[in-house]
Design a protein around this motif. Structure first.
Motif, PDB file in Angstrom:
ATOM      1  N   MET A 298       0.838  -1.185   0.000  1.00 50.73           N
ATOM      2  CA  MET A 298       0.000   0.000   0.000  1.00 50.73           C
ATOM      3  C   MET A 298       0.877   1.241   0.000  1.00 50.73           C
ATOM      4  O   MET A 298       1.839   1.340   0.753  1.00 50.73           O
ATOM      5  CB  MET A 298      -0.902  -0.006   1.246  1.00 50.73           C
ATOM      6  CG  MET A 298      -1.924   1.105   1.275  1.00 50.73           C
ATOM      7  SD  MET A 298      -3.003   0.933   2.753  1.00 50.73           S
ATOM      8  CE  MET A 298      -3.816  -0.615   2.370  1.00 50.73           C
ATOM      9  N   ASP A 299       0.552   2.226  -0.831  1.00 47.42           N
ATOM     10  CA  ASP A 299       1.362   3.418  -0.947  1.00 47.42           C
ATOM     11  C   ASP A 299       1.164   4.328   0.258  1.00 47.42           C
ATOM     12  O   ASP A 299       0.065   4.447   0.808  1.00 47.42           O
ATOM     13  CB  ASP A 299       0.985   4.192  -2.214  1.00 47.42           C
ATOM     14  CG  ASP A 299       1.359   3.428  -3.477  1.00 47.42           C
ATOM     15  OD1 ASP A 299       2.282   2.597  -3.391  1.00 47.42           O
ATOM     16  OD2 ASP A 299       0.723   3.637  -4.523  1.00 47.42           O
ATOM     17  N   THR A 300       2.258   4.996   0.650  1.00 46.60           N
ATOM     18  CA  THR A 300       2.170   5.988   1.704  1.00 46.60           C
ATOM     19  C   THR A 300       1.455   7.210   1.175  1.00 46.60           C
ATOM     20  O   THR A 300       1.759   7.680   0.082  1.00 46.60           O
ATOM     21  CB  THR A 300       3.588   6.374   2.179  1.00 46.60           C
ATOM     22  OG1 THR A 300       4.248   5.206   2.651  1.00 46.60           O
ATOM     23  CG2 THR A 300       3.510   7.401   3.294  1.00 46.60           C
ATOM     24  N   PRO A 301       0.501   7.798   1.938  1.00 47.68           N
ATOM     25  CA  PRO A 301      -0.178   9.008   1.482  1.00 47.68           C
ATOM     26  C   PRO A 301       0.807  10.144   1.289  1.00 47.68           C
ATOM     27  O   PRO A 301       1.891  10.172   1.872  1.00 47.68           O
ATOM     28  CB  PRO A 301      -1.154   9.312   2.637  1.00 47.68           C
ATOM     29  CG  PRO A 301      -1.277   8.033   3.388  1.00 47.68           C
ATOM     30  CD  PRO A 301       0.016   7.320   3.227  1.00 47.68           C
ATOM     31  N   HIS A 302       0.409  11.107   0.455  1.00 44.45           N
ATOM     32  CA  HIS A 302       1.259  12.275   0.239  1.00 44.45           C
ATOM     33  C   HIS A 302       1.452  13.013   1.554  1.00 44.45           C
ATOM     34  O   HIS A 302       0.497  13.312   2.262  1.00 44.45           O
ATOM     35  CB  HIS A 302       0.614  13.210  -0.786  1.00 44.45           C
ATOM     36  CG  HIS A 302       1.363  14.493  -0.979  1.00 44.45           C
ATOM     37  ND1 HIS A 302       2.587  14.551  -1.611  1.00 44.45           N
ATOM     38  CD2 HIS A 302       1.073  15.761  -0.591  1.00 44.45           C
ATOM     39  CE1 HIS A 302       3.010  15.801  -1.622  1.00 44.45           C
ATOM     40  NE2 HIS A 302       2.112  16.555  -1.009  1.00 44.45           N
ATOM     41  N   LEU A 303       2.694  13.297   1.892  1.00 40.60           N
ATOM     42  CA  LEU A 303       3.016  13.946   3.155  1.00 40.60           C
ATOM     43  C   LEU A 303       3.576  15.332   2.911  1.00 40.60           C
ATOM     44  O   LEU A 303       4.309  15.559   1.945  1.00 40.60           O
ATOM     45  CB  LEU A 303       4.032  13.108   3.940  1.00 40.60           C
ATOM     46  CG  LEU A 303       3.594  11.680   4.294  1.00 40.60           C
ATOM     47  CD1 LEU A 303       4.741  10.955   4.973  1.00 40.60           C
ATOM     48  CD2 LEU A 303       2.361  11.695   5.176  1.00 40.60           C
ATOM     49  N   ARG A 304       3.237  16.238   3.808  1.00 40.36           N
ATOM     50  CA  ARG A 304       3.776  17.593   3.709  1.00 40.36           C
ATOM     51  C   ARG A 304       5.248  17.578   4.101  1.00 40.36           C
ATOM     52  O   ARG A 304       5.648  16.845   5.002  1.00 40.36           O
ATOM     53  CB  ARG A 304       3.001  18.525   4.637  1.00 40.36           C
ATOM     54  CG  ARG A 304       1.511  18.637   4.313  1.00 40.36           C
ATOM     55  CD  ARG A 304       0.804  19.533   5.312  1.00 40.36           C
ATOM     56  NE  ARG A 304      -0.630  19.555   5.076  1.00 40.36           N
ATOM     57  CZ  ARG A 304      -1.507  20.215   5.828  1.00 40.36           C
ATOM     58  NH1 ARG A 304      -1.072  20.913   6.877  1.00 40.36           N
ATOM     59  NH2 ARG A 304      -2.800  20.185   5.548  1.00 40.36           N
ATOM     60  N   PRO A 305       6.073  18.394   3.440  1.00 37.43           N
ATOM     61  CA  PRO A 305       7.497  18.411   3.785  1.00 37.43           C
ATOM     62  C   PRO A 305       7.713  18.929   5.205  1.00 37.43           C
ATOM     63  O   PRO A 305       6.936  19.747   5.720  1.00 37.43           O
ATOM     64  CB  PRO A 305       8.103  19.369   2.742  1.00 37.43           C
ATOM     65  CG  PRO A 305       6.952  20.203   2.272  1.00 37.43           C
ATOM     66  CD  PRO A 305       5.749  19.325   2.338  1.00 37.43           C
ATOM     67  N   LEU A 306       8.779  18.448   5.823  1.00 35.20           N
ATOM     68  CA  LEU A 306       9.110  18.829   7.190  1.00 35.20           C
ATOM     69  C   LEU A 306       9.853  20.160   7.162  1.00 35.20           C
ATOM     70  O   LEU A 306      10.965  20.252   6.653  1.00 35.20           O
ATOM     71  CB  LEU A 306       9.974  17.739   7.825  1.00 35.20           C
ATOM     72  CG  LEU A 306      10.053  17.688   9.341  1.00 35.20           C
ATOM     73  CD1 LEU A 306       8.677  17.428   9.931  1.00 35.20           C
ATOM     74  CD2 LEU A 306      11.018  16.597   9.763  1.00 35.20           C
ATOM     75  N   THR A 307       9.238  21.212   7.685  1.00 38.85           N
ATOM     76  CA  THR A 307       9.839  22.533   7.745  1.00 38.85           C
ATOM     77  C   THR A 307       9.987  22.956   9.200  1.00 38.85           C
ATOM     78  O   THR A 307       9.430  22.326  10.109  1.00 38.85           O
ATOM     79  CB  THR A 307       8.966  23.565   7.011  1.00 38.85           C
ATOM     80  OG1 THR A 307       7.705  23.678   7.715  1.00 38.85           O
ATOM     81  CG2 THR A 307       8.698  23.140   5.568  1.00 38.85           C
TER      82      THR A 307
ATOM     83  N   ALA B 156       3.056  11.034  11.916  1.00 38.97           N
ATOM     84  CA  ALA B 156       2.170  11.284  13.050  1.00 38.97           C
ATOM     85  C   ALA B 156       1.373  12.570  12.844  1.00 38.97           C
ATOM     86  O   ALA B 156       0.180  12.627  13.169  1.00 38.97           O
ATOM     87  CB  ALA B 156       2.981  11.370  14.341  1.00 38.97           C
ATOM     88  N   ALA B 157       2.021  13.603  12.310  1.00 37.13           N
ATOM     89  CA  ALA B 157       1.299  14.854  12.022  1.00 37.13           C
ATOM     90  C   ALA B 157       0.214  14.619  10.980  1.00 37.13           C
ATOM     91  O   ALA B 157      -0.903  15.132  11.090  1.00 37.13           O
ATOM     92  CB  ALA B 157       2.280  15.924  11.551  1.00 37.13           C
ATOM     93  N   ALA B 158       0.526  13.815   9.958  1.00 37.43           N
ATOM     94  CA  ALA B 158      -0.474  13.484   8.938  1.00 37.43           C
ATOM     95  C   ALA B 158      -1.613  12.665   9.544  1.00 37.43           C
ATOM     96  O   ALA B 158      -2.783  12.816   9.154  1.00 37.43           O
ATOM     97  CB  ALA B 158       0.183  12.717   7.803  1.00 37.43           C
ATOM     98  N   THR B 159      -1.279  11.804  10.506  1.00 35.04           N
ATOM     99  CA  THR B 159      -2.303  11.007  11.183  1.00 35.04           C
ATOM    100  C   THR B 159      -3.287  11.894  11.935  1.00 35.04           C
ATOM    101  O   THR B 159      -4.510  11.709  11.856  1.00 35.04           O
ATOM    102  CB  THR B 159      -1.640  10.018  12.154  1.00 35.04           C
ATOM    103  OG1 THR B 159      -0.878   9.072  11.404  1.00 35.04           O
ATOM    104  CG2 THR B 159      -2.672   9.287  12.991  1.00 35.04           C
TER     105      THR B 159
END
Length: 243
Positions: A1-10, A195-198
């Motif tokens: 299963m593909d990992t969902p698109h994640l926002r870059p870590l800034t 975790a932030a995406a979760t």
């Protein structure tokens, strides 16, 4: 299963996610700099981000510490509620919100739509929102001022109605991908980002009565996976922030 698109870590996302995850949401600048260092973010970059977040109204600075503003405190409260929702036994009833206010400015309409989503109501048609009456949560003044609430029961299959109102299969697929990725992630940066995406994804969980959910609903498993990360990250913060 593909990992969902994640926002870059800034630097901003590290600061914001860290403060949203601690109670009370207040840390000294030096502590936030140490957290940034865990992710390879330079001290200067973190301090610039802090200054910009104060200017933009995301943070307030007081005696060398940075804290969330009221708007983000509300977001933290929504995140906390999404992790541990206050539910009640469901007797088959649905809460129905009908928009009865007239001649509303665009800002009021936008605020209402956001507030209705925060209440986990779904729009059946323009001006009519509903959901199973299985949640205990306060209604904001924005909602109370513009809506009349009723209670009723659908004549059609309630599970079919729930599927029409929410993309349950889509939510479940993303939740399962996040849960698997969070379990398999190796570095702290990977786990932190996931975790932030979760947390963002849990905000969109409709939290329906179990009888209305598809088999194998991953909501509880995703929350459990996040709890494991939170425990590990809290230990890491304790060791890093020790004088």
């Amino acid at each position: 299963m593909d990992t969902p698109h994640l926002r870059p870590l800034t630097a901003r996302s590290v600061v914001l996610s860290t403060l949203l995850g601690v109670h009370p949401p207040r840390l000294a600048a030096r502590h936030l700099v140490r957290v940034g260092d865990l992710f390879g973010i330079a001290e200067g970059t973190v301090r610039v981000a802090l200054s910009r977040m104060v200017t933009s109204g995301d943070l307030v600075q007081d005696d060398g510490e940075y804290a969330l503003t009221d708007r983000l405190l509300q977001r933290q409260a929504r995140q906390d509620e999404s992790r541990r929702p206050r539910t009640r036994d469901w007797d088959g009833g649905w809460e129905i919100a009908v928009i009865t206010a007239e001649r509303r400015p665009a800002a009021d309409r936008a605020a209402l739509r956001q507030a209705m989503s925060a209440l986990r109501l779904a729009e059946l048609r323009e001006g009519t929102w509903l959901r199973p009456a299985n949640l205990d949560r306060p209604r904001s003044e924005t909602v109370v001022r513009q809506c009349t609430f009723l209670e009723g029961r659908p004549e059609q299959d309630p599970a079919a109605l729930a599927r029409a109102l929410w993309d349950l299969d889509g939510w479940a697929a993303t939740a399962e991908a996040l849960r698997t990725s969070l379990d398999e992630a190796g570095t702290i940066a990977e786990r932190f980002t996931l975790a932030a995406a979760t947390l963002r994804h849990l905000l969109h969980d409709p939290i329906l009565p179990p009888v209305l959910l598809p088999p194998g609903w991953p909501g509880l498993a995703l929350r459990t996976g996040y709890e494991r990360f939170e425990t590990d990250f809290a230990r890491l913060l304790t060791s890093e922030l020790r004088p």
